[in-house]
Design a protein around this motif. Sequence first.
Motif, PDB file in Angstrom:
ATOM      1  N   ARG A 205      17.775  -7.900 -46.981  1.00  0.00           N
ATOM      2  CA  ARG A 205      17.552  -7.810 -45.542  1.00  0.00           C
ATOM      3  C   ARG A 205      18.419  -6.729 -44.915  1.00  0.00           C
ATOM      4  NH1 ARG A 205      19.686 -13.356 -43.043  1.00  0.00           N
ATOM      5  NH2 ARG A 205      19.299 -14.132 -45.137  1.00  0.00           N
ATOM      6  N   GLN A 206      17.872  -6.091 -43.900  1.00  0.00           N
ATOM      7  CA  GLN A 206      18.624  -5.078 -43.183  1.00  0.00           C
ATOM      8  C   GLN A 206      19.554  -5.743 -42.169  1.00  0.00           C
ATOM      9  OE1 GLN A 206      16.180  -2.019 -41.484  1.00  0.00           O
ATOM     10  NE2 GLN A 206      14.836  -1.917 -43.256  1.00  0.00           N
ATOM     11  N   ILE A 207      20.701  -5.110 -41.956  1.00  0.00           N
ATOM     12  CA  ILE A 207      21.610  -5.586 -40.921  1.00  0.00           C
ATOM     13  C   ILE A 207      21.189  -4.935 -39.614  1.00  0.00           C
ATOM     14  CG2 ILE A 207      23.989  -5.595 -40.087  1.00  0.00           C
ATOM     15  CD1 ILE A 207      24.918  -5.672 -42.970  1.00  0.00           C
ATOM     16  N   LYS A 208      20.796  -5.740 -38.652  1.00  0.00           N
ATOM     17  CA  LYS A 208      20.308  -5.214 -37.381  1.00  0.00           C
ATOM     18  C   LYS A 208      21.448  -4.542 -36.631  1.00  0.00           C
ATOM     19  CE  LYS A 208      17.320  -6.683 -33.561  1.00  0.00           C
ATOM     20  NZ  LYS A 208      16.594  -7.845 -32.963  1.00  0.00           N
ATOM     21  N   PRO A 209      21.253  -3.320 -36.154  1.00  0.00           N
ATOM     22  CA  PRO A 209      22.313  -2.623 -35.412  1.00  0.00           C
ATOM     23  C   PRO A 209      22.737  -3.417 -34.176  1.00  0.00           C
ATOM     24  CG  PRO A 209      20.572  -1.098 -36.025  1.00  0.00           C
ATOM     25  CD  PRO A 209      20.064  -2.478 -36.352  1.00  0.00           C
ATOM     26  N   ILE A 210      24.012  -3.324 -33.858  1.00  0.00           N
ATOM     27  CA  ILE A 210      24.566  -4.054 -32.718  1.00  0.00           C
ATOM     28  C   ILE A 210      23.792  -3.776 -31.431  1.00  0.00           C
ATOM     29  CG2 ILE A 210      26.581  -4.343 -31.217  1.00  0.00           C
ATOM     30  CD1 ILE A 210      27.088  -5.578 -33.865  1.00  0.00           C
ATOM     31  N   ASP A 211      23.467  -2.499 -31.187  1.00  0.00           N
ATOM     32  CA  ASP A 211      22.833  -2.157 -29.917  1.00  0.00           C
ATOM     33  C   ASP A 211      21.393  -2.657 -29.805  1.00  0.00           C
ATOM     34  OD1 ASP A 211      21.718  -0.440 -31.759  1.00  0.00           O
ATOM     35  OD2 ASP A 211      21.941   1.364 -30.539  1.00  0.00           O
ATOM     36  N   GLN A 212      20.827  -3.139 -30.906  1.00  0.00           N
ATOM     37  CA  GLN A 212      19.465  -3.664 -30.885  1.00  0.00           C
ATOM     38  C   GLN A 212      19.416  -5.192 -30.801  1.00  0.00           C
ATOM     39  OE1 GLN A 212      17.040  -2.074 -34.066  1.00  0.00           O
ATOM     40  NE2 GLN A 212      17.819   0.018 -33.748  1.00  0.00           N
ATOM     41  N   LEU A 213      20.569  -5.841 -30.809  1.00  0.00           N
ATOM     42  CA  LEU A 213      20.595  -7.297 -30.749  1.00  0.00           C
ATOM     43  C   LEU A 213      20.091  -7.796 -29.400  1.00  0.00           C
ATOM     44  CD1 LEU A 213      24.036  -8.127 -32.434  1.00  0.00           C
ATOM     45  CD2 LEU A 213      21.756  -8.386 -33.423  1.00  0.00           C
ATOM     46  N   VAL A 214      19.333  -8.894 -29.442  1.00  0.00           N
ATOM     47  CA  VAL A 214      18.829  -9.525 -28.223  1.00  0.00           C
ATOM     48  C   VAL A 214      19.259 -10.988 -28.219  1.00  0.00           C
ATOM     49  CG1 VAL A 214      16.877  -7.941 -28.001  1.00  0.00           C
ATOM     50  CG2 VAL A 214      16.598 -10.056 -29.311  1.00  0.00           C
ATOM     51  N   PHE A 215      19.023 -11.651 -27.122  1.00  0.00           N
ATOM     52  CA  PHE A 215      19.462 -13.041 -26.956  1.00  0.00           C
ATOM     53  C   PHE A 215      18.926 -13.960 -28.057  1.00  0.00           C
ATOM     54  CE2 PHE A 215      18.682 -17.235 -24.746  1.00  0.00           C
ATOM     55  CZ  PHE A 215      20.005 -17.646 -24.761  1.00  0.00           C
ATOM     56  N   SER A 216      17.695 -13.732 -28.495  1.00  0.00           N
ATOM     57  CA  SER A 216      17.074 -14.632 -29.472  1.00  0.00           C
ATOM     58  C   SER A 216      17.586 -14.439 -30.892  1.00  0.00           C
ATOM     59  CB  SER A 216      15.548 -14.465 -29.461  1.00  0.00           C
ATOM     60  OG  SER A 216      15.187 -13.136 -29.790  1.00  0.00           O
ATOM     61  N   ASP A 217      18.359 -13.364 -31.135  1.00  0.00           N
ATOM     62  CA  ASP A 217      18.951 -13.192 -32.467  1.00  0.00           C
ATOM     63  C   ASP A 217      20.001 -14.269 -32.687  1.00  0.00           C
ATOM     64  OD1 ASP A 217      17.607 -10.892 -33.553  1.00  0.00           O
ATOM     65  OD2 ASP A 217      18.630  -9.689 -32.028  1.00  0.00           O
ATOM     66  N   ASP A 218      19.991 -14.835 -33.866  1.00  0.00           N
ATOM     67  CA  ASP A 218      20.817 -16.005 -34.178  1.00  0.00           C
ATOM     68  C   ASP A 218      22.274 -15.854 -33.743  1.00  0.00           C
ATOM     69  OD1 ASP A 218      21.422 -18.542 -35.621  1.00  0.00           O
ATOM     70  OD2 ASP A 218      22.512 -17.202 -36.958  1.00  0.00           O
ATOM     71  N   PHE A 219      22.916 -14.782 -34.181  1.00  0.00           N
ATOM     72  CA  PHE A 219      24.350 -14.639 -33.912  1.00  0.00           C
ATOM     73  C   PHE A 219      24.616 -14.394 -32.437  1.00  0.00           C
ATOM     74  CE2 PHE A 219      28.607 -12.871 -34.117  1.00  0.00           C
ATOM     75  CZ  PHE A 219      29.200 -13.678 -35.076  1.00  0.00           C
ATOM     76  N   MET A 220      23.768 -13.586 -31.796  1.00  0.00           N
ATOM     77  CA  MET A 220      23.939 -13.325 -30.363  1.00  0.00           C
ATOM     78  C   MET A 220      23.708 -14.596 -29.552  1.00  0.00           C
ATOM     79  SD  MET A 220      24.729 -11.255 -27.930  1.00  0.00           S
ATOM     80  CE  MET A 220      24.593  -9.538 -28.517  1.00  0.00           C
ATOM     81  N   PHE A 221      22.686 -15.359 -29.919  1.00  0.00           N
ATOM     82  CA  PHE A 221      22.399 -16.611 -29.229  1.00  0.00           C
ATOM     83  C   PHE A 221      23.619 -17.530 -29.263  1.00  0.00           C
ATOM     84  CE2 PHE A 221      20.901 -21.046 -29.357  1.00  0.00           C
ATOM     85  CZ  PHE A 221      20.189 -21.106 -28.169  1.00  0.00           C
ATOM     86  N   GLY A 222      24.190 -17.684 -30.434  1.00  0.00           N
ATOM     87  CA  GLY A 222      25.362 -18.543 -30.571  1.00  0.00           C
ATOM     88  C   GLY A 222      26.546 -18.038 -29.764  1.00  0.00           C
TER      89      GLY A 222
END
Length: 277
Positions: free
Chosen positions: A7-24
């Motif tokens: 799996r690719q690591i999603k860039p920080i600037d592309q994270l949204v609220f629904s992403d697991d780590f950002m949501f938490g």
Amino acid sequence: MIESGFRQIKPIDQLVFSDDFMFGAVMQDPEICKKVLELLIGVKIDHVEYPELQKTISPYYTKKGVRLDVYVADSNRVFDVECQSYKIENIGKRMRYYQSMLDVDSFLKGSDYSELKEAFIIFICLDDPFGQGLPLYTFERKCSENDAVKLNDESHLLVFNSSAYDKESDSELKAFLSFVKNNKAESNFTKEIAEMVQTKKFEQTFVNEYLARMLHERDVEKRAKAAGLAEGRAEGRAEGQSVIVRNMISLGKSFAEIASLTGLSENQVRSFSALNE
């Protein structure tokens, strides 16, 4: 460089609220967490106690625990809130297991069944896990023979389908589900969440923890794949040895002779022989 097959690591600037780590991370804010919970269950919460990111509940009698996206509580209730950005299998059994872990965690702190808190397992899904087009699926235990008879176990399973946000009658909840699905903030509350998301992206602690988590999960994935390949190779060798043993037995060779020719022990030869009977 991204390794093929992982799996690719999603860039920080592309994270949204629904992403697991950002949501938490966003739900660690007590005020936002409280507002989200009140919006989802439609009940006022007196306060939020100790929001914990990815809390792991693992009872002393088992090695298999469960990692919860957000595990919070108020005076009389406990909540597990999961934001699922990908399709999950066996959602019903997953929720059943999470419920059991919440109950064990709560009960170990108490002394009687009556002390179990009212429990809410809440899944917020980007897509419809049941395919019926409802914005919310609520599951509670009741008597199959008479709907009026309730079990009253104070457990609630709620699955929100954000893809059906346009069918939600409550304007605030509709705006929230739309935000989860489309990442477009159209209400005061979702704008508040969106601002928090942007703030997190510039917090060095968040960045460090996110990259550490993603690299750890990548490492776990690599080890699992390597173990699977090793197991496959071992099974392939065993199958080849079994064929050789079977052929030698058909030629009238004794176990001792086969062991001498193949380098296997006589017990291994006997085991392969028994498998082929």
